[in-house]
Design a protein around this motif. Structure first.
Motif, short mmCIF file in Angstrom:
data_model
loop_
_atom_site.label_atom_id
_atom_site.label_comp_id
_atom_site.label_asym_id
_atom_site.label_seq_id
_atom_site.Cartn_x
_atom_site.Cartn_y
_atom_site.Cartn_z
N SER A 15 3.21 8.74 -11.49
CA SER A 15 4.22 9.80 -11.58
C SER A 15 3.93 10.97 -10.64
CB SER A 15 4.29 10.32 -13.02
OG SER A 15 4.66 9.30 -13.91
N VAL A 16 2.98 10.78 -9.73
CA VAL A 16 2.62 11.87 -8.82
C VAL A 16 3.80 12.26 -7.93
CG1 VAL A 16 1.29 12.29 -6.69
CG2 VAL A 16 0.13 11.60 -8.79
N ASP A 17 4.59 11.28 -7.48
CA ASP A 17 5.73 11.62 -6.63
C ASP A 17 6.74 12.49 -7.38
OD1 ASP A 17 6.23 9.42 -8.29
OD2 ASP A 17 7.80 8.63 -6.98
N THR A 18 6.98 12.18 -8.65
CA THR A 18 7.86 13.01 -9.47
C THR A 18 7.27 14.40 -9.66
OG1 THR A 18 8.70 11.07 -10.65
CG2 THR A 18 9.00 13.22 -11.71
N GLY A 19 5.97 14.44 -9.97
CA GLY A 19 5.31 15.73 -10.15
C GLY A 19 5.34 16.58 -8.90
N HIS A 20 5.23 15.94 -7.74
CA HIS A 20 5.27 16.69 -6.48
C HIS A 20 6.62 17.37 -6.31
CE1 HIS A 20 5.96 16.90 -2.02
NE2 HIS A 20 4.88 17.64 -2.16
N GLY A 21 7.70 16.63 -6.58
CA GLY A 21 9.03 17.22 -6.47
C GLY A 21 9.22 18.39 -7.42
N LEU A 22 8.69 18.27 -8.63
CA LEU A 22 8.81 19.36 -9.61
C LEU A 22 7.96 20.56 -9.22
CD1 LEU A 22 8.74 17.24 -12.89
CD2 LEU A 22 10.73 18.27 -11.78
N LEU A 76 -0.19 34.13 -6.28
CA LEU A 76 0.66 33.87 -7.44
C LEU A 76 0.80 32.37 -7.66
CD1 LEU A 76 2.60 35.02 -9.63
CD2 LEU A 76 4.43 34.79 -7.94
N LEU A 77 0.58 31.94 -8.89
CA LEU A 77 0.78 30.56 -9.28
C LEU A 77 1.76 30.52 -10.44
CD1 LEU A 77 -1.75 27.71 -9.69
CD2 LEU A 77 -0.42 28.38 -11.67
N VAL A 78 2.82 29.72 -10.30
CA VAL A 78 3.81 29.60 -11.37
C VAL A 78 3.95 28.14 -11.76
CG1 VAL A 78 5.09 31.66 -10.68
CG2 VAL A 78 5.75 29.44 -9.75
N SER A 79 4.13 27.93 -13.04
CA SER A 79 4.37 26.59 -13.56
C SER A 79 5.86 26.41 -13.78
CB SER A 79 3.62 26.40 -14.89
OG SER A 79 4.04 25.20 -15.52
N LEU A 80 6.35 25.21 -13.52
CA LEU A 80 7.77 24.94 -13.76
C LEU A 80 8.12 25.19 -15.23
CD1 LEU A 80 10.38 23.98 -12.40
CD2 LEU A 80 9.80 21.67 -13.14
N ASP A 81 7.14 25.00 -16.12
CA ASP A 81 7.39 25.26 -17.53
C ASP A 81 7.80 26.70 -17.79
OD1 ASP A 81 6.92 22.69 -18.40
OD2 ASP A 81 4.78 23.01 -18.71
N GLU A 82 7.43 27.60 -16.87
CA GLU A 82 7.77 29.02 -17.01
C GLU A 82 9.05 29.38 -16.25
OE1 GLU A 82 3.01 30.24 -16.74
OE2 GLU A 82 4.38 30.52 -15.02
N GLU A 128 15.39 29.40 -13.53
CA GLU A 128 15.46 29.54 -12.07
C GLU A 128 15.57 28.17 -11.40
OE1 GLU A 128 13.31 33.11 -13.71
OE2 GLU A 128 13.26 30.94 -14.05
N ALA A 129 14.86 27.18 -11.94
CA ALA A 129 14.92 25.84 -11.35
C ALA A 129 16.32 25.24 -11.49
CB ALA A 129 13.89 24.94 -12.02
N LEU A 130 16.95 25.45 -12.64
CA LEU A 130 18.31 24.96 -12.83
C LEU A 130 19.27 25.61 -11.83
CD1 LEU A 130 18.46 24.91 -16.73
CD2 LEU A 130 18.55 22.91 -15.22
N LEU A 131 19.08 26.91 -11.60
CA LEU A 131 19.93 27.60 -10.63
C LEU A 131 19.74 27.04 -9.22
CD1 LEU A 131 19.38 31.24 -11.93
CD2 LEU A 131 21.51 29.92 -12.10
N LEU A 132 18.51 26.75 -8.87
CA LEU A 132 18.25 26.20 -7.53
C LEU A 132 18.84 24.81 -7.37
CD1 LEU A 132 14.55 27.27 -6.85
CD2 LEU A 132 16.58 28.01 -5.60
N ARG A 133 18.82 24.04 -8.44
CA ARG A 133 19.33 22.67 -8.36
C ARG A 133 20.86 22.63 -8.22
NH1 ARG A 133 16.12 18.22 -10.04
NH2 ARG A 133 14.17 18.46 -8.91
N SER A 134 21.55 23.72 -8.57
CA SER A 134 23.01 23.75 -8.48
C SER A 134 23.46 24.97 -7.69
CB SER A 134 23.61 23.76 -9.89
OG SER A 134 23.20 22.65 -10.64
N PRO A 135 23.20 25.01 -6.39
CA PRO A 135 23.49 26.23 -5.62
C PRO A 135 24.96 26.63 -5.62
CG PRO A 135 22.94 24.39 -4.18
CD PRO A 135 22.61 23.95 -5.56
#
Length: 401
Positions: free
Chosen positions: A269-276, A292-298, A302-309
């Motif tokens: 699942s590394v390829d999936t993790g890389h994309g996330l 600064l380090l951010v986790s997608l869990d946080e 913002e991620a949803l907004l980026l996925r639907s510009p």
């Protein structure tokens, strides 16, 4: 600068060397015995078959005598010593053990020469010694050069193989269980179990502090870090650890900006993790503070907004359009007030100290926003839309706080 010239073998040296040629088998036996009896704790020839070691000793001793006989003028470029150095480097024999063997072999040849030197005077004996040890030093130099070049080639080969494995993992090849097992062995990573994938970028320097893999390894955390053209990618094995504890270990290692995936299942699942992880990183505006380090869990909103510009642009226009059309100074004050008010659970009293103004000033600004938007600010759905719109402005770099 010209290389130093070695003393040329005298006629006496050549004669002694010729007299010792027939004794090479016996000299080889003596050298083999000396290797394993003189300071045996230094001996590390476990990876070398005994016949291979004996052949190397024989070729080395023979070559010394050939050089002393005047057959080869440059021991520092000697092919025999270079071949021995290359072979032992491939077998993993420490260089110190090889140099010790060359010294022992030189000592054995010197003793054999002295045994044949009954009719040679002290002056010529000194000349023989000068030539003899110059030959040993030159061959040792050829050994060292060849050994180190072979090690360097091996390191480069290992780096190329490691680079290729990492690129294959990021491309999804670990969906093949056989490849995942091989990659795990070569990278010293478990093929199964949970992983965090890290993607780090640096604006004006390396995105990570030096020695990240070693620093995590001190805490027993296995990881591999891979430099790409635009980023550094890390695979961090959790191995039953809590991801938040591992993130605490990771944060001090970041110099630039980094995004981290949620825990993913195994190398497959590394390829999936890389994309996330890339998506998490993209939720961090470039202007944010380095380190600064951010986790997608946080950062899911913002991620949803980026996925639907396209939808994000419509959301911002519909939700905040009239405010965004104001002159910059007024616009920024109202956006900042709205953001702080929402962060303080829609309490004007709590927002006022954060905004360094009176509660009534906050209320007046909120009323101004309400008038511009033509809709109430209160209510769960309204709060959600306003919060998402403000988050989208953060992603685009428009100031609101």
């Amino acid at each position: 600068m010209a290389a130093p010239r070695h003393p040329a073998p005298t006629l006496g040296t050549q004669r002694l060397a010729a007299a010792c040629q027939a004794e090479v088998p016996e000299l080889t036996k003596r050298l083999m015995a000396a290797i394993f009896t003189d300071n045996p704790e230094w001996t590390d020839y476990t990876a070398v078959p005994r016949a291979d070691l004996r052949d190397g000793c024989k070729r080395y001793l023979t070559r010394i005598l050939e050089l002393l006989g005047g057959q080869e003028p440059d021991p520092e470029g000697d092919d025999v010593a270079a071949a021995i150095g290359r072979r032992r480097a491939e077998q993993g024999v420490p260089l110190e053990a090889m140099l010790r063997t060359f010294r022992l072999g030189g000592q054995i040849v010197w003793e054999a020469l002295l045994d044949k030197a009954d009719d040679i005077g002290p002056s010529e004996i000194r000349q023989v010694g000068s030539v003899m040890w110059a030959v040993v030093d030159g061959m040792s130099s050829a050994l060292v050069t060849s050994y180190r070049n072979t090690e360097l080639d091996r390191v480069r080969s290992d780096e190329r193989r490691r680079h290729s494995l990492m690129e294959d993992l990021l491309a999804g090849r670990a969906h093949d269980a056989t490849f995942a097992a091989r990659a795990g062995r070569e990278l010293n990573l478990p093929p199964t179990g949970a992983y965090l994938v890290v993607v780090a970028r640096g604006e004006s320097g390396p995105p990570l502090h030096m020695g990240a893999e070693t620093a995590l390894g001190v805490s027993g955390i296995r990881s591999v870090w891979h430099d790409r053209v635009d980023s550094t990618v890390g695979l961090v094995s959790l191995e039953h650890r809590d991801s938040s504890a591992v993130l605490q270990q990771l944060r001090p290692l970041i110099r630039g900006r980094a995004g981290v995936s949620p825990a993913v299942a195994g190398l497959a699942s590394v390829d999936t993790g890389h994309g996330l992880a890339v998506l998490a990183l993209e939720t961090v505006p470039d202007a944010d503070t380095p380190g600064l380090l951010v986790s997608l869990d946080e950062r899911y909103p913002e991620a949803l907004l980026l996925r639907s510009p396209d939808l994000t642009e419509l959301l911002v226009t519909r939700t905040l359009g009239p405010v965004l059309e104001l002159p910059p100074k007024e616009r920024d004050i109202l956006l900042q007030t709205l953001a702080v008010w929402l962060a303080e659970n829609c309490s004007a009293a709590n927002a006022a100290p954060k905004l360094h103004c009176h509660r009534n000033t906050v209320i007046n600004r909120l009323q101004r926003i309400t008038h511009l938007l033509g809709r109430p600010l209160e209510g769960q759905r309204s709060n959600l839309e306003l919060s998402l719109a403000l988050a989208a402005l953060d992603l685009s770099g428009t100031p609101n706080s």
